[in-house]
Design a protein around this motif. Structure first.
Motif, PDB file in Angstrom:
ATOM      1  N   LEU A 265     -14.921   3.566 -10.317  1.00  0.00           N
ATOM      2  CA  LEU A 265     -14.517   2.215  -9.912  1.00  0.00           C
ATOM      3  C   LEU A 265     -14.077   2.157  -8.461  1.00  0.00           C
ATOM      4  O   LEU A 265     -14.533   1.306  -7.700  1.00  0.00           O
ATOM      5  CB  LEU A 265     -13.384   1.728 -10.821  1.00  0.00           C
ATOM      6  N   GLU A 266     -13.158   3.050  -8.104  1.00  0.00           N
ATOM      7  CA  GLU A 266     -12.617   3.038  -6.746  1.00  0.00           C
ATOM      8  C   GLU A 266     -12.134   4.425  -6.376  1.00  0.00           C
ATOM      9  O   GLU A 266     -11.829   5.252  -7.251  1.00  0.00           O
ATOM     10  CB  GLU A 266     -11.444   2.047  -6.638  1.00  0.00           C
ATOM     11  N   LEU A 267     -12.050   4.694  -5.066  1.00  0.00           N
ATOM     12  CA  LEU A 267     -11.447   5.910  -4.539  1.00  0.00           C
ATOM     13  C   LEU A 267     -10.225   5.522  -3.709  1.00  0.00           C
ATOM     14  O   LEU A 267     -10.266   4.556  -2.956  1.00  0.00           O
ATOM     15  CB  LEU A 267     -12.437   6.672  -3.659  1.00  0.00           C
ATOM     16  N   TYR A 268      -9.141   6.279  -3.869  1.00  0.00           N
ATOM     17  CA  TYR A 268      -7.880   5.969  -3.186  1.00  0.00           C
ATOM     18  C   TYR A 268      -7.443   7.175  -2.362  1.00  0.00           C
ATOM     19  O   TYR A 268      -7.434   8.304  -2.860  1.00  0.00           O
ATOM     20  CB  TYR A 268      -6.786   5.613  -4.198  1.00  0.00           C
ATOM     21  N   ASP A 269      -7.054   6.925  -1.124  1.00  0.00           N
ATOM     22  CA  ASP A 269      -6.635   7.997  -0.233  1.00  0.00           C
ATOM     23  C   ASP A 269      -5.142   8.273  -0.285  1.00  0.00           C
ATOM     24  O   ASP A 269      -4.665   9.202   0.372  1.00  0.00           O
ATOM     25  CB  ASP A 269      -7.037   7.666   1.211  1.00  0.00           C
ATOM     26  N   SER A 270      -4.413   7.480  -1.043  1.00  0.00           N
ATOM     27  CA  SER A 270      -2.972   7.692  -1.145  1.00  0.00           C
ATOM     28  C   SER A 270      -2.440   7.094  -2.445  1.00  0.00           C
ATOM     29  O   SER A 270      -3.097   6.261  -3.075  1.00  0.00           O
ATOM     30  CB  SER A 270      -2.234   7.053   0.042  1.00  0.00           C
ATOM     31  N   LYS A 271      -1.242   7.513  -2.796  1.00  0.00           N
ATOM     32  CA  LYS A 271      -0.567   6.975  -3.978  1.00  0.00           C
ATOM     33  C   LYS A 271      -0.297   5.482  -3.790  1.00  0.00           C
ATOM     34  O   LYS A 271      -0.434   4.694  -4.740  1.00  0.00           O
ATOM     35  CB  LYS A 271       0.746   7.731  -4.191  1.00  0.00           C
ATOM     36  N   ASP A 272       0.067   5.100  -2.585  1.00  0.00           N
ATOM     37  CA  ASP A 272       0.349   3.680  -2.314  1.00  0.00           C
ATOM     38  C   ASP A 272      -0.894   2.823  -2.546  1.00  0.00           C
ATOM     39  O   ASP A 272      -0.794   1.720  -3.102  1.00  0.00           O
ATOM     40  CB  ASP A 272       0.846   3.508  -0.871  1.00  0.00           C
ATOM     41  N   GLU A 273      -2.056   3.312  -2.100  1.00  0.00           N
ATOM     42  CA  GLU A 273      -3.297   2.571  -2.320  1.00  0.00           C
ATOM     43  C   GLU A 273      -3.572   2.390  -3.805  1.00  0.00           C
ATOM     44  O   GLU A 273      -3.994   1.321  -4.245  1.00  0.00           O
ATOM     45  CB  GLU A 273      -4.479   3.311  -1.668  1.00  0.00           C
ATOM     46  N   PHE A 274      -3.349   3.441  -4.575  1.00  0.00           N
ATOM     47  CA  PHE A 274      -3.595   3.373  -6.012  1.00  0.00           C
ATOM     48  C   PHE A 274      -2.689   2.339  -6.668  1.00  0.00           C
ATOM     49  O   PHE A 274      -3.135   1.503  -7.463  1.00  0.00           O
ATOM     50  CB  PHE A 274      -3.377   4.751  -6.649  1.00  0.00           C
ATOM     51  N   PHE A 275      -1.403   2.392  -6.356  1.00  0.00           N
ATOM     52  CA  PHE A 275      -0.460   1.477  -6.995  1.00  0.00           C
ATOM     53  C   PHE A 275      -0.570   0.048  -6.476  1.00  0.00           C
ATOM     54  O   PHE A 275      -0.065  -0.879  -7.111  1.00  0.00           O
ATOM     55  CB  PHE A 275       0.966   2.005  -6.840  1.00  0.00           C
ATOM     56  N   ALA A 276      -1.252  -0.120  -5.359  1.00  0.00           N
ATOM     57  CA  ALA A 276      -1.471  -1.472  -4.842  1.00  0.00           C
ATOM     58  C   ALA A 276      -2.784  -2.074  -5.337  1.00  0.00           C
ATOM     59  O   ALA A 276      -3.052  -3.254  -5.102  1.00  0.00           O
ATOM     60  CB  ALA A 276      -1.463  -1.450  -3.313  1.00  0.00           C
ATOM     61  N   SER A 277      -3.579  -1.289  -6.049  1.00  0.00           N
ATOM     62  CA  SER A 277      -4.892  -1.757  -6.495  1.00  0.00           C
ATOM     63  C   SER A 277      -4.771  -2.951  -7.443  1.00  0.00           C
ATOM     64  O   SER A 277      -3.907  -2.987  -8.313  1.00  0.00           O
ATOM     65  CB  SER A 277      -5.643  -0.628  -7.198  1.00  0.00           C
ATOM     66  N   LYS A 278      -5.669  -3.910  -7.278  1.00  0.00           N
ATOM     67  CA  LYS A 278      -5.705  -5.089  -8.144  1.00  0.00           C
ATOM     68  C   LYS A 278      -6.706  -4.931  -9.289  1.00  0.00           C
ATOM     69  O   LYS A 278      -6.848  -5.839 -10.113  1.00  0.00           O
ATOM     70  CB  LYS A 278      -6.087  -6.328  -7.316  1.00  0.00           C
TER      71      LYS A 278
END
Length: 272
Positions: free
Chosen positions: A231-244
């Protein structure tokens, strides 16, 4: 150049007789990602998402219907015999079930020395010295050499599997739910060991798991797999937890707070 490149991989499991003339349900759908030298990609997904199937494709066990898996620039399904041998040396795996991953009739020394016997030309004494060093590197000792798998705890045996995986100093290790069957304390110790080995040996990992906390403790990048789709790739924990993304949000919300008091608060907030 990336150490591992997965390019538009598709895979279907089907019965030709049952589904003849119909589109086959895809287990993996157009998967693409890279893993760089010395980094860890955490691949998160629920049961049935296709995580372990993707791991088998990367290891060369399950040929995809379409797409490529390039390791050190070589297509692992089109490589010649000499290149395949090099790939097998540089690409290792640690599975979830530490007991089924070993021969119960082999000692720890025999288990760890197996890849050395296959790829290195060492004297008996050199091989024994290497095995002792590997045992000590994963937190065990020389006195464990002659023990059999049933004489170890699950965590200790997983350390032996890790020692076997790093014996040839590989470039990439696929960790397929390698800590999920362990208790929380042992899991934390193994994750710290993996992190230390990554730094010391310059290893790269594909860390396959359903556990968000475990993934974030070791990963440089996070990928979310759902029903065979990345679905998506995240470069940080913040990006993951901000995902909609609704799937990410659902998985994120399912993670309980570590302290029971805060679990109760979260439950109460959800009811309001």
């Amino acid at each position: 150049m990336s150490l591992l490149q997965v390019k538009q991989v598709n895979l279907s499991f089907y019965s030709k007789r049952l589904f003849k003339g119909k589109d086959q349900p895809k287990v993996l759908k157009d998967i693409s990602f890279d893993i760089q030298e010395g980094t860890c990609l955490g691949l998160i997904g629920t049961s049935g998402a296709g995580k372990s199937t993707l791991g088998r494709v990367i290891l060369g066990i399950q040929r995809p219907d379409q797409g490529q898996v390039l390791f050190q620039g070589h297509d692992i399904y089109k490589a010649d015999k000499h290149t395949r041998q090099k790939i097998r040396r540089d690409l290792q795996v640690v599975f979830q079930d530490s007991y089924s991953s070993v021969n119960p009739r082999m000692t720890a020394e025999s288990i760890i020395s197996e890849p050395l016997e296959n790829y290195e030309k060492l004297t008996i004494e050199e091989q024994r010295r290497n095995v002792i060093e590997l045992l000590e590197r994963v937190g065990l000792s020389e006195k464990d050499l002659k023990k059999y798998p049933h004489q170890f705890s699950g965590g200790q045996l997983q350390r032996i599997n890790i020692a076997r995986a790093i014996a040839l100093k590989p470039r990439l290790i696929v960790l397929d739910e390698s800590v999920s069957s362990l208790d929380m304390v042992t899991q934390s110790l193994i994750l710290q060991l993996l992190s230390d080995l990554k730094d010391d040996y310059g290893l790269a990992y594909l860390f396959i798991t359903h556990d968000i906390k475990a993934a974030f403790s070791i990963s440089d990048q996070i990928g979310m797999l759902e029903k065979g789709e990345l679905l998506e790739l995240y470069d940080s924990k913040d990006e993951f937890f901000a995902s909609k993304h609704p799937v990410v949000k659902r998985l994120r919300d399912s993670v309980l707070s570590e302290h029971p008091r805060f679990r109760m608060i979260r439950t109460w907030e959800n009811r309001v």
